[in-house]
Motif scaffolding. Structure first.
Motif, short mmCIF file in Angstrom:
data_model
loop_
_atom_site.label_atom_id
_atom_site.label_comp_id
_atom_site.label_asym_id
_atom_site.label_seq_id
_atom_site.Cartn_x
_atom_site.Cartn_y
_atom_site.Cartn_z
N PHE A 76 -4.46 -12.22 25.51
CA PHE A 76 -4.39 -11.09 24.60
C PHE A 76 -2.98 -10.48 24.62
CE2 PHE A 76 -5.76 -7.45 22.29
CZ PHE A 76 -5.23 -6.33 22.92
N LEU A 77 -2.43 -10.24 23.42
CA LEU A 77 -1.12 -9.59 23.31
C LEU A 77 -1.27 -8.13 22.94
CD1 LEU A 77 0.92 -12.34 21.43
CD2 LEU A 77 1.03 -11.77 23.86
N MET A 78 -1.86 -7.87 21.80
CA MET A 78 -2.05 -6.50 21.36
C MET A 78 -3.06 -6.43 20.23
SD MET A 78 1.75 -5.88 19.86
CE MET A 78 2.59 -6.80 21.14
N MET A 79 -3.52 -5.22 19.98
CA MET A 79 -4.53 -4.97 18.95
C MET A 79 -4.10 -3.81 18.09
SD MET A 79 -7.25 -2.69 18.33
CE MET A 79 -7.76 -2.07 19.92
N LEU A 80 -4.29 -3.94 16.79
CA LEU A 80 -3.91 -2.92 15.83
C LEU A 80 -5.15 -2.49 15.05
CD1 LEU A 80 -0.83 -4.88 14.51
CD2 LEU A 80 -0.73 -2.91 16.04
N GLN A 81 -5.25 -1.18 14.82
CA GLN A 81 -6.44 -0.67 14.13
C GLN A 81 -6.13 0.03 12.82
OE1 GLN A 81 -8.14 1.34 17.86
NE2 GLN A 81 -9.95 0.99 16.62
N LYS A 82 -5.09 0.82 12.83
CA LYS A 82 -4.85 1.69 11.67
C LYS A 82 -3.71 1.19 10.80
CE LYS A 82 -6.31 5.65 14.41
NZ LYS A 82 -5.88 6.92 15.03
N GLY A 83 -3.84 1.42 9.52
CA GLY A 83 -2.79 1.04 8.59
C GLY A 83 -1.48 1.69 8.98
N GLY A 84 -0.40 0.89 9.00
CA GLY A 84 0.89 1.41 9.37
C GLY A 84 1.16 1.40 10.87
N GLU A 85 0.14 1.04 11.65
CA GLU A 85 0.31 1.06 13.10
C GLU A 85 1.29 -0.02 13.55
OE1 GLU A 85 -3.37 0.58 15.18
OE2 GLU A 85 -2.54 1.24 17.10
N GLU A 86 2.06 0.31 14.59
CA GLU A 86 3.03 -0.63 15.14
C GLU A 86 2.97 -0.53 16.65
OE1 GLU A 86 6.93 -0.62 13.34
OE2 GLU A 86 7.87 -0.99 15.29
N LYS A 87 2.92 -1.71 17.32
CA LYS A 87 2.90 -1.73 18.78
C LYS A 87 3.92 -2.73 19.29
CE LYS A 87 -1.83 -0.27 19.69
NZ LYS A 87 -3.14 -0.63 20.33
N SER A 88 4.49 -2.42 20.45
CA SER A 88 5.48 -3.32 21.03
C SER A 88 5.16 -3.58 22.48
CB SER A 88 6.87 -2.70 20.94
OG SER A 88 7.29 -2.59 19.61
N HIS A 89 5.46 -4.79 22.91
CA HIS A 89 5.33 -5.16 24.32
C HIS A 89 6.48 -6.09 24.64
CE1 HIS A 89 3.69 -6.10 28.20
NE2 HIS A 89 3.70 -7.38 27.92
N GLU A 90 7.37 -5.60 25.48
CA GLU A 90 8.59 -6.34 25.81
C GLU A 90 9.31 -6.66 24.50
OE1 GLU A 90 7.07 -8.02 30.09
OE2 GLU A 90 7.15 -9.42 28.41
N LYS A 91 9.51 -7.89 24.14
CA LYS A 91 10.29 -8.21 22.94
C LYS A 91 9.41 -8.58 21.76
CE LYS A 91 14.44 -9.56 25.42
NZ LYS A 91 15.47 -10.60 25.64
N ILE A 92 8.12 -8.28 21.85
CA ILE A 92 7.20 -8.62 20.77
C ILE A 92 6.69 -7.34 20.11
CG2 ILE A 92 5.05 -9.77 20.18
CD1 ILE A 92 5.45 -11.59 22.59
N THR A 93 6.81 -7.28 18.79
CA THR A 93 6.34 -6.13 18.02
C THR A 93 5.36 -6.60 16.96
OG1 THR A 93 8.45 -4.99 18.32
CG2 THR A 93 7.03 -4.21 16.53
N ALA A 94 4.23 -5.90 16.86
CA ALA A 94 3.25 -6.23 15.84
C ALA A 94 3.02 -5.02 14.94
CB ALA A 94 1.93 -6.67 16.47
N LYS A 95 2.86 -5.28 13.66
CA LYS A 95 2.62 -4.22 12.68
C LYS A 95 1.40 -4.57 11.85
CE LYS A 95 7.58 -3.40 12.07
NZ LYS A 95 8.69 -3.34 11.08
N LEU A 96 0.70 -3.52 11.40
CA LEU A 96 -0.44 -3.72 10.52
C LEU A 96 -0.21 -2.98 9.22
CD1 LEU A 96 -3.29 -4.76 9.99
CD2 LEU A 96 -4.17 -2.67 11.03
N ASP A 97 -0.20 -3.73 8.15
CA ASP A 97 -0.08 -3.13 6.82
C ASP A 97 -1.45 -3.20 6.17
OD1 ASP A 97 2.24 -3.54 4.04
OD2 ASP A 97 0.29 -2.56 4.15
N GLU A 98 -2.19 -2.15 6.28
CA GLU A 98 -3.59 -2.19 5.84
C GLU A 98 -3.72 -2.40 4.33
OE1 GLU A 98 -6.67 0.16 8.07
OE2 GLU A 98 -6.68 1.20 6.14
#
Lengths: 113, 116
Positions: A45-67
């Motif tokens: 598991f890396l990360m989980m996104l729930q809300k539109g516009g949410e952005e999470k980062s872990h070390e050099k990895i960034t994930a975004k959710l465009d709902e």
């Protein structure tokens, strides 16, 4: 039924380069998960996104959710050989408590030293 | 840490054999899942279980059955193995919950099954 499409299917980058992997859903996303898999092993598991516009980062990895677009992107900055593997996105098919996830087909990343 | 273990990492069987794949989790999770993974197809859900003795078909249940007699153990059974069942099999578990924050699935290391 809901489908997740990942792009690109495979990627080869030079060490130190940035890269982006996309995951597009055919229906509304209730939650979006990113996993990484080393060849022949289980998923981490890396990360989980729930809300539109949410952005999470872990070390050099960034994930975004465009709902609105029903899309998520995974961005790796200054890639390293340790980032190599298969990246999979998974999404909840419905807001239920069975936890049933639908997965994309995966993106295979190779990082050349 | 959550641990999901699978009985074998590699397995070679012959066509027509009955095959058992076992999965055990140690976090008291209600939900358990069996997937198969094939190149270019991603993970496809075979069966899942949301409680002891409860099971539901996933997207590709044909040729498979499952058993969940105890909460921590979920078994996948290939009644009569065929060559098209050669694949990587992954087991996962997750806690029950209505919000997506509860739905993270924890995966086992996988079993690579070859049917000759």
């Amino acid at each position: 039924s809901q489908e997740l499409e990942q792009s690109p299917q495979s990627l080869i980058v030079q060490e130190g380069k940035n890269l982006t992997i996309n995951c597009t859903s055919s229906k509304t996303l209730y939650g979006l998960y990113w996993y990484k898999q080393k060849y022949g092993e289980g998923l981490i598991f890396l990360m989980m996104l729930q809300k539109g516009g949410e952005e999470k980062s872990h070390e050099k990895i960034t994930a975004k959710l465009d709902e609105k677009k029903q899309q998520s992107s995974l961005h790796i900055t200054a890639s390293q050989p340790s980032h190599a593997g298969i990246y999979l996105c998974g999404a909840l098919g419905s807001p239920s408590n069975t936890g049933k996830l639908i997965f994309g087909q995966g993106t295979t990343l190779q990082v050349k030293p | 840490d959550v641990k999901v273990t699978q009985s074998s990492r590699y397995l070679v069987k012959r066509t027509g054999e009955k095959v058992f794949l076992e999965c055990v989790q140690d976090m008291d999770h209600e939900n358990m899942f069996w997937y198969r993974q094939d190149p270019g197809l991603g993970l496809r859900l075979i069966y899942f279980s949301y409680d002891v003795k409860m099971k539901e078909k996933g997207d590709i249940p044909e040729g498979y059955s499952v058993s969940r007699e105890k909460k921590e153990r979920f078994s996948l059974i290939l009644e009569s193995a065929s060559t098209n069942q050669t694949s990587m099999y992954l087991c996962a578990s997750s806690p029950a919950g209505a919000t997506s924050s509860y739905n993270e699935q924890f995966f086992g290391p996988g079993t690579r099954l070859t049917v000759l």
